[in-house]
Enzyme design. Structure first.
Site, PDB file in Angstrom:
ATOM      1  N   CYS A 117     -37.005  30.638 -18.723  1.00 40.74           N
ATOM      2  CA  CYS A 117     -38.384  30.868 -19.173  1.00 40.74           C
ATOM      3  C   CYS A 117     -38.438  31.312 -20.636  1.00 40.74           C
ATOM      4  CB  CYS A 117     -39.062  31.913 -18.290  1.00 40.74           C
ATOM      5  SG  CYS A 117     -39.040  31.475 -16.555  1.00 40.74           S
ATOM      6  N   HIS A 258     -44.505  36.355 -21.739  1.00 34.42           N
ATOM      7  CA  HIS A 258     -44.242  35.380 -20.673  1.00 34.42           C
ATOM      8  C   HIS A 258     -45.064  35.780 -19.451  1.00 34.42           C
ATOM      9  CE1 HIS A 258     -42.353  32.938 -17.730  1.00 34.42           C
ATOM     10  NE2 HIS A 258     -41.494  33.835 -17.283  1.00 34.42           N
ATOM     11  N   ASN A 288     -46.265  31.380 -12.879  1.00 34.14           N
ATOM     12  CA  ASN A 288     -45.170  31.344 -13.846  1.00 34.14           C
ATOM     13  C   ASN A 288     -44.795  29.878 -14.121  1.00 34.14           C
ATOM     14  OD1 ASN A 288     -42.716  31.417 -15.166  1.00 34.14           O
ATOM     15  ND2 ASN A 288     -41.840  33.017 -13.869  1.00 34.14           N
TER      16      ASN A 288
HETATM   17  O1  UT7 Z   1     -39.487  33.986 -15.221  1.00 33.56           O
HETATM   18  C1  UT7 Z   1     -38.629  34.793 -14.502  1.00 33.56           C
HETATM   19  C2  UT7 Z   1     -38.855  34.508 -13.051  1.00 33.56           C
HETATM   20  N1  UT7 Z   1     -38.809  35.563 -12.144  1.00 33.56           N
HETATM   21  C3  UT7 Z   1     -39.638  36.634 -12.100  1.00 33.56           C
HETATM   22  O2  UT7 Z   1     -40.397  36.911 -12.965  1.00 33.56           O
HETATM   23  C4  UT7 Z   1     -39.575  37.461 -10.851  1.00 33.56           C
HETATM   24  C5  UT7 Z   1     -39.627  38.928 -11.083  1.00 33.56           C
HETATM   25  N2  UT7 Z   1     -39.828  39.610  -9.803  1.00 33.56           N
HETATM   26  C6  UT7 Z   1     -41.062  39.782  -9.273  1.00 33.56           C
HETATM   27  O3  UT7 Z   1     -42.047  39.386  -9.866  1.00 33.56           O
HETATM   28  C7  UT7 Z   1     -41.168  40.537  -7.987  1.00 33.56           C
HETATM   29  O4  UT7 Z   1     -39.922  41.070  -7.631  1.00 33.56           O
HETATM   30  C8  UT7 Z   1     -41.689  39.657  -6.798  1.00 33.56           C
HETATM   31  C9  UT7 Z   1     -43.151  39.306  -7.018  1.00 33.56           C
HETATM   32  C10 UT7 Z   1     -40.865  38.403  -6.658  1.00 33.56           C
HETATM   33  C11 UT7 Z   1     -41.590  40.439  -5.483  1.00 33.56           C
HETATM   34  O5  UT7 Z   1     -42.350  41.647  -5.599  1.00 33.56           O
HETATM   35  P1  UT7 Z   1     -41.717  43.020  -5.106  1.00 33.56           P
HETATM   36  O6  UT7 Z   1     -42.742  44.054  -5.303  1.00 33.56           O
HETATM   37  O7  UT7 Z   1     -40.402  43.171  -5.825  1.00 33.56           O
HETATM   38  O8  UT7 Z   1     -41.541  42.773  -3.556  1.00 33.56           O
HETATM   39  P2  UT7 Z   1     -40.205  42.778  -2.682  1.00 33.56           P
HETATM   40  O9  UT7 Z   1     -39.384  41.563  -2.966  1.00 33.56           O
HETATM   41  O10 UT7 Z   1     -39.551  44.119  -2.800  1.00 33.56           O
HETATM   42  O11 UT7 Z   1     -40.815  42.637  -1.247  1.00 33.56           O
HETATM   43  C12 UT7 Z   1     -41.638  43.656  -0.669  1.00 33.56           C
HETATM   44  C13 UT7 Z   1     -42.052  43.206   0.708  1.00 33.56           C
HETATM   45  C14 UT7 Z   1     -40.904  42.717   1.574  1.00 33.56           C
HETATM   46  O12 UT7 Z   1     -41.173  43.108   2.904  1.00 33.56           O
HETATM   47  P3  UT7 Z   1     -40.440  44.383   3.548  1.00 33.56           P
HETATM   48  O13 UT7 Z   1     -38.981  44.052   3.472  1.00 33.56           O
HETATM   49  O14 UT7 Z   1     -40.826  45.538   2.678  1.00 33.56           O
HETATM   50  O15 UT7 Z   1     -40.995  44.403   4.917  1.00 33.56           O
HETATM   51  C15 UT7 Z   1     -40.985  41.222   1.480  1.00 33.56           C
HETATM   52  O16 UT7 Z   1     -40.446  40.566   2.601  1.00 33.56           O
HETATM   53  O17 UT7 Z   1     -42.960  42.093   0.600  1.00 33.56           O
HETATM   54  C16 UT7 Z   1     -42.488  41.005   1.408  1.00 33.56           C
HETATM   55  N3  UT7 Z   1     -42.855  39.759   0.755  1.00 33.56           N
HETATM   56  C17 UT7 Z   1     -44.023  39.131   0.957  1.00 33.56           C
HETATM   57  N4  UT7 Z   1     -45.078  39.415   1.755  1.00 33.56           N
HETATM   58  C18 UT7 Z   1     -46.127  38.587   1.722  1.00 33.56           C
HETATM   59  C19 UT7 Z   1     -42.144  39.050  -0.165  1.00 33.56           C
HETATM   60  N5  UT7 Z   1     -42.838  37.978  -0.541  1.00 33.56           N
HETATM   61  C20 UT7 Z   1     -44.016  38.002   0.130  1.00 33.56           C
HETATM   62  C21 UT7 Z   1     -45.131  37.161   0.165  1.00 33.56           C
HETATM   63  N6  UT7 Z   1     -46.179  37.495   0.958  1.00 33.56           N
HETATM   64  N7  UT7 Z   1     -45.225  36.054  -0.614  1.00 33.56           N
END
Ligand code: UT7
Length: 339
Positions: A117, A258, A288
């Site tokens: 990115c 970004h 993104n």
């Molecule tokens: O250009 C570079 C590309 N990458 C990025 O920019 C990614 C950077 N990372 C992020 O933006 C964030 O880490 C995410 C948006 C991907 C995830 O957000 P988070 O606050 O870090 O959530 P998490 O991965 O810690 O997940 C929290 C909970 C989990 O459930 P449990 O284990 O707490 O029960 C996930 O399973 O949210 C759950 N979860 C979802 N729930 C509903 C993960 N994805 C989803 C979803 N819908 N789409």
């Protein structure tokens, strides 16, 4: 940049996003997710998705032609085309060569640059060197990606994040005494390569039936780790580019980060002490879009006359690699009169 031979500025901008829109509600029907989670965790409401036969070069070409028109230049005037992409039409030839042919930039050298990115800002830095040193006069920088083609639509942790699009900038030698692109801070932390990757399709892991079965031909990401990296590096990279330009955050008029996640953008703005009124955000509309994200955002800010001649702007990207890239520039274009 200090001691540079020639000043370099952005003289034309253009962008393109595909017609098809995928909303959070649409995603609720595909994976176990909901609008509320996606909105609060990412700020994304919808993303644009390339058509079945629409490629990275197709999108790049439209953005490039719009940027050329905005610059008032012909394709023949372009000396070099750099396409920042991680979703090239093919492994080779370079997508930039396909663009070169289709837009008729017969005098241009062309190559792709792969920095995730951060690709557009990396390419901007590379293109700038050629103009500063007097080698070239006009360079076309494009960021184009179609991540929807390589996303695992069963993985709710990644498929909700990405969209498709392209953004382009024509950069040129400025009249004597004028300065546009002032400084860059580029970097990589290859030790984080495993955190964001598309495992199959390269030499190490060809796309075999087994690889497809295991979804190795799709994006794999450790979201949390990338998040932590992004929050830290966005502010640091911008601060470092400012320092190289002999400036501080207090001099900044506008910040174009970004567009990966509104929480990352807000955290970075806070570190840079930038109030959100001075930060451009369109992640809610496009998600993104990888290398296209910064140029689409910059083009929209320009289309909306949010950047004024003389403004000091910081562009910052981060992504797979892991990589980061920041640029500090003085806006040298006049305001749009049609807005
Ligand atoms: O250009 C570079 C590309 N990458 C990025 O920019 C990614 C950077 N990372 C992020 O933006 C964030 O880490 C995410 C948006 C991907 C995830 O957000 P988070 O606050 O870090 O959530 P998490 O991965 O810690 O997940 C929290 C909970 C989990 O459930 P449990 O284990 O707490 O029960 C996930 O399973 O949210 C759950 N979860 C979802 N729930 C509903 C993960 N994805 C989803 C979803 N819908 N789409």
């Amino acid at each position: 940049m200090k001691n540079s031979q020639y000043g370099v500025g952005i003289v034309g901008l253009g962008s393109y996003t595909p017609e098809k829109i995928l909303t959070n509600q649409d995603l609720e029907k595909i994976v176990d997710t909901n609008d509320e989670w996606i909105t609060t965790r990412t700020g994304i409401k919808q993303r644009h998705i390339a058509g079945e036969h629409e490629t990275t070069s197709d999108m790049a070409i439209i953005a490039a032609e719009r940027a050329l028109k905005d610059a008032g230049k012909q394709a023949e005037d372009i000396d070099l085309i750099i396409v920042g992409t991680i979703t090239p039409d093919m492994s080779f030839p370079a997508t930039a060569c396909i663009v070169q042919d289709k837009i008729g930039a017969v005098n241009a050298a062309a190559f792709d640059l792969q920095a995730g990115c951060s690709g557009f800002v990396y390419a901007l830095a590379v293109g700038t060197q050629f103009i500063q040193t007097g080698v070239y006069r006009n360079v076309l920088i494009i960021g184009s990606d179609a991540l929807s083609k390589v996303v695992n639509w069963e993985d709710r942790g990644t498929c909700i994040l990405f969209g498709d699009g392209a953004g382009a900038a024509v950069i040129s030698r400025l009249p004597e005494g004028e300065e546009g692109l002032l400084a860059f801070d580029l970097g990589a932390r290859g030790s984080g390569a495993e955190l964001l990757k598309l495992p199959a399709g390269g030499i190490r892991q060809p796309v075999t039936p087994e690889a497809i079965e295991q979804k190795l031909n799709t994006i794999h990401m450790a979201g949390n780790e990338v998040y932590k990296f992004a929050v830290r590096i966005m502010g640091e990279a911008a601060a470092s580019a400012l320092e190289k330009a002999g400036l501080t955050h207090e001099d900044l008029d506008f910040f174009v980060p970004h567009q990966a996640n509104i929480r990352i953008i807000k955290a970075a703005a806070k570190r840079l002490k930038m109030p959100m009124e001075k930060v451009f955000v369109n992640v809610h509309k496009y998600g993104n879009t990888s290398a296209a994200s910064v140029p689409i955002a910059l083009d929209e800010a320009y289309q909306q006359n949010k950047v004024k001649k003389g403004d000091l702007i910081a562009l910052v990207g981060f992504g797979a690699g892991l990589t980061w890239a920041a640029s500090v520039l003085k806006w040298t274009k006049e305001e749009r009169e049609d807005v």
